[in-house]
Motif scaffolding. Structure first.
Motif, PDB file in Angstrom:
ATOM      1  N   LEU A  66       7.420   5.407   3.124  1.00 19.71           N
ATOM      2  CA  LEU A  66       6.680   5.123   4.411  1.00 19.71           C
ATOM      3  C   LEU A  66       5.596   4.189   4.494  1.00 19.71           C
ATOM      4  N   ALA A  67       5.027   3.748   3.486  1.00 15.95           N
ATOM      5  CA  ALA A  67       4.091   2.424   3.403  1.00 15.95           C
ATOM      6  C   ALA A  67       4.780   1.326   3.755  1.00 15.95           C
ATOM      7  N   ILE A  68       6.063   1.054   3.100  1.00 13.38           N
ATOM      8  CA  ILE A  68       7.069   0.046   3.407  1.00 13.38           C
ATOM      9  C   ILE A  68       7.270  -0.285   4.854  1.00 13.38           C
ATOM     10  N   ARG A  69       7.923   1.233   5.411  1.00 11.35           N
ATOM     11  CA  ARG A  69       7.985   0.896   6.909  1.00 11.35           C
ATOM     12  C   ARG A  69       6.894   0.725   7.595  1.00 11.35           C
ATOM     13  N   ALA A  70       5.657   1.285   7.358  1.00  6.43           N
ATOM     14  CA  ALA A  70       4.474   1.176   8.147  1.00  6.43           C
ATOM     15  C   ALA A  70       4.119  -0.432   8.108  1.00  6.43           C
ATOM     16  N   ALA A 116       3.873  15.069   2.531  1.00  9.91           N
ATOM     17  CA  ALA A 116       3.304  13.500   2.746  1.00  9.91           C
ATOM     18  C   ALA A 116       2.440  13.732   3.796  1.00  9.91           C
ATOM     19  N   SER A 117       2.959  14.414   4.755  1.00 11.85           N
ATOM     20  CA  SER A 117       2.280  14.445   6.207  1.00 11.85           C
ATOM     21  C   SER A 117       1.218  15.227   6.085  1.00 11.85           C
ATOM     22  N   ARG A 118       0.821  16.163   5.426  1.00 15.35           N
ATOM     23  CA  ARG A 118      -0.325  17.112   5.155  1.00 15.35           C
ATOM     24  C   ARG A 118      -1.485  16.118   4.533  1.00 15.35           C
ATOM     25  N   LEU A 119      -1.017  15.234   3.640  1.00 14.98           N
ATOM     26  CA  LEU A 119      -1.963  14.453   2.824  1.00 14.98           C
ATOM     27  C   LEU A 119      -2.498  13.200   3.692  1.00 14.98           C
ATOM     28  N   THR A 127      -0.118  -2.397   0.138  1.00 12.97           N
ATOM     29  CA  THR A 127      -1.100  -1.881  -0.824  1.00 12.97           C
ATOM     30  C   THR A 127      -2.483  -2.031  -0.194  1.00 12.97           C
ATOM     31  N   ASP A 128      -2.415  -2.714   1.526  1.00 13.27           N
ATOM     32  CA  ASP A 128      -3.680  -2.485   2.158  1.00 13.27           C
ATOM     33  C   ASP A 128      -3.828  -1.357   2.709  1.00 13.27           C
ATOM     34  N   GLY A 129      -3.125  -0.290   2.725  1.00 11.11           N
ATOM     35  CA  GLY A 129      -3.454   0.722   3.412  1.00 11.11           C
ATOM     36  C   GLY A 129      -4.544   1.615   2.513  1.00 11.11           C
ATOM     37  N   ARG A 130      -5.183   2.541   3.167  1.00  8.73           N
ATOM     38  CA  ARG A 130      -6.308   3.320   2.360  1.00  8.73           C
ATOM     39  C   ARG A 130      -5.669   4.583   1.553  1.00  8.73           C
ATOM     40  N   ALA A 131      -4.553   4.958   1.896  1.00  3.37           N
ATOM     41  CA  ALA A 131      -3.850   6.192   1.311  1.00  3.37           C
ATOM     42  C   ALA A 131      -2.988   5.565   0.277  1.00  3.37           C
ATOM     43  N   VAL A 132      -3.321   5.816  -1.122  1.00  3.37           N
ATOM     44  CA  VAL A 132      -2.812   5.433  -2.178  1.00  3.37           C
ATOM     45  C   VAL A 132      -1.839   6.565  -2.990  1.00  3.37           C
ATOM     46  N   ALA A 133      -0.729   6.273  -3.370  1.00  2.00           N
ATOM     47  CA  ALA A 133       0.080   7.270  -3.866  1.00  2.00           C
ATOM     48  C   ALA A 133       0.382   6.515  -5.464  1.00  2.00           C
ATOM     49  N   ALA A 169       5.521  10.713  -4.591  1.00  2.79           N
ATOM     50  CA  ALA A 169       5.081   9.267  -4.606  1.00  2.79           C
ATOM     51  C   ALA A 169       5.948   8.332  -4.019  1.00  2.79           C
ATOM     52  N   ASP A 170       7.395   8.454  -4.321  1.00  2.00           N
ATOM     53  CA  ASP A 170       8.584   7.645  -3.803  1.00  2.00           C
ATOM     54  C   ASP A 170       8.601   7.862  -2.198  1.00  2.00           C
ATOM     55  N   HIS A 171       8.367   8.827  -1.671  1.00  2.00           N
ATOM     56  CA  HIS A 171       8.415   9.145  -0.099  1.00  2.00           C
ATOM     57  C   HIS A 171       7.289   8.293   0.538  1.00  2.00           C
ATOM     58  N   LEU A 172       6.060   8.358  -0.238  1.00  2.00           N
ATOM     59  CA  LEU A 172       5.080   7.748   0.287  1.00  2.00           C
ATOM     60  C   LEU A 172       5.117   6.281   0.486  1.00  2.00           C
TER      61      LEU A 172
END
Length: 344
Positions: A305-309, A280-283, A319-325, A299-302
């Protein structure tokens, strides 16, 4: 005086090459007599350089270790290589090596000629040094140096590995994924073993010579990778990256065979790693949009991370972030994790 100083520097440059130098050969290289060579060697000794006289029919000289670190002479290519290495060494998990590398680099860049300083600066602008991971266990530099010395000298080694006393024949040190590993023959188990150095303590050279052995396959690095993939859980990633393939290879530092161009602005990355957080960190550090096709654990881990972010940003939608899993449907998910066994 200028000619003498220049000759001393050329003599020192030759002696810093680790070999035995006959007096006659040095005289020929410097275009002087052997008597002049003897006088110049005496001057180097007065300056603190430990030049040893070797006995024999032709005599000879060799630069050996002294009580203090004398100045070193580097040619242009050696100076650039050392500077680039110092720039990138901070990501290695060796305790205290980062600050020491910064100090050494500052001293080196201060005396680099302008033509070399520009080369080093140019390389520094395009080479991304790996960042040390906060939770990565570090290696004691004394442990590293003792083991390296034993391996270079071909001596058996006593060490404490995860609380157990072992006697091994050290073969090679191999850095893999910001960890250091020792490839050694374990006498008690009569087999080759791989030891993570952050789990090794109290190494001591025994003075006993190692047997003449060859690591299986003849390649220590390949042997370590094979053992790591066989004993650790491995996740295979399949993701579409919205960046050119050449940029992805450079940023991810992977084999070009793992990245397939889709078009001029995107590519397909198929690789593997032993942890989902590392994948995840690499991507995420690529700074581009991407879609994860597998594994579902990534995908679950991302998503987590998105929820926490989003929560940290004050409730912003994940879903506003640009990194999509994007994970495949639940009924199409397949475990891509390989069978595991206990790690050493």
């Amino acid at each position: 005086m200028t000619e003498t100083s220049s000759r001393l520097l050329r003599l020192l440059s030759h002696l810093q090459t680790p070999r035995r130098w006959a007096a006659a050969e040095l005289a020929d290289r410097l275009d002087v007599t052997t008597r002049t060579v003897r006088r110049d060697v005496a001057r180097l000794r007065e300056l603190g350089y430990p030049v040893e006289t070797l006995m024999g029919p032709d005599g000879g000289y060799r630069l050996v270790a002294g009580t203090a670190m004398p100045p070193l002479l580097l040619d242009d290519e050696e100076a650039v290589a050392v500077a680039v290495s110092l720039r990138t060494v901070g990501g290695q998990p060796v305790e205290g090596i980062g600050p020491a590398a910064v100090r050494a680099l500052a001293k080196l860049e201060q005396v680099l000629p302008s033509r070399l300083r520009h080369r080093v600066s140019a390389l520094g602008e395009v080479v991304d040094a790996p960042l040390p991971e906060p939770d990565m266990p570090s290696v004691d530099p004394d442990v590293l140096s003792v083991i390296a010395g034993a391996a270079a000298a071909g001596e058996r080694l006593r060490l404490l590995f995860r609380g157990e006393r072992r006697v091994v024949e050290p073969h090679r040190l191999v850095p893999v994924r910001r960890r250091w590993y020792l490839v050694a023959y374990d006498d008690a188990r009569a087999d080759w073993r791989v030891f993570r150095l952050d789990r090794v303590s109290e190494p001591a050279r025994t003075g006993q010579r190692c047997a003449d052995r060859e690591v299986p396959g003849g390649d220590a690095a390949a042997f370590v990778l094979d053992r790591l993939y066989s004993i650790a859980p491995t996740y295979e990633v399949d993701a579409t990256l919205h960046m050119p393939a050449a940029d992805a290879v450079r940023r991810l530092r992977v084999d070009p065979a793992e990245v397939t161009p889709v078009d001029a602005a995107s590519c397909r990355f198929r690789g593997r790693a032993d942890t989902v957080p590392w994948l995840a960190s690499r991507l995420l550090m690529l700074g581009c949009r991407f879609e994860v096709h597998s594994p579902p654990e990534l995908a679950d881990h991302l998503r987590d991370l998105a929820i926490r972010a989003a929560a940290a940003a004050g409730g912003t939608s994940a879903t506003d972030g640009r990194a999509v899993a994007q994970a495949p449907p639940a009924d199409e998910r397949r475990a891509t994790r390989k069978p595991t066994s206990s790690t050493r």
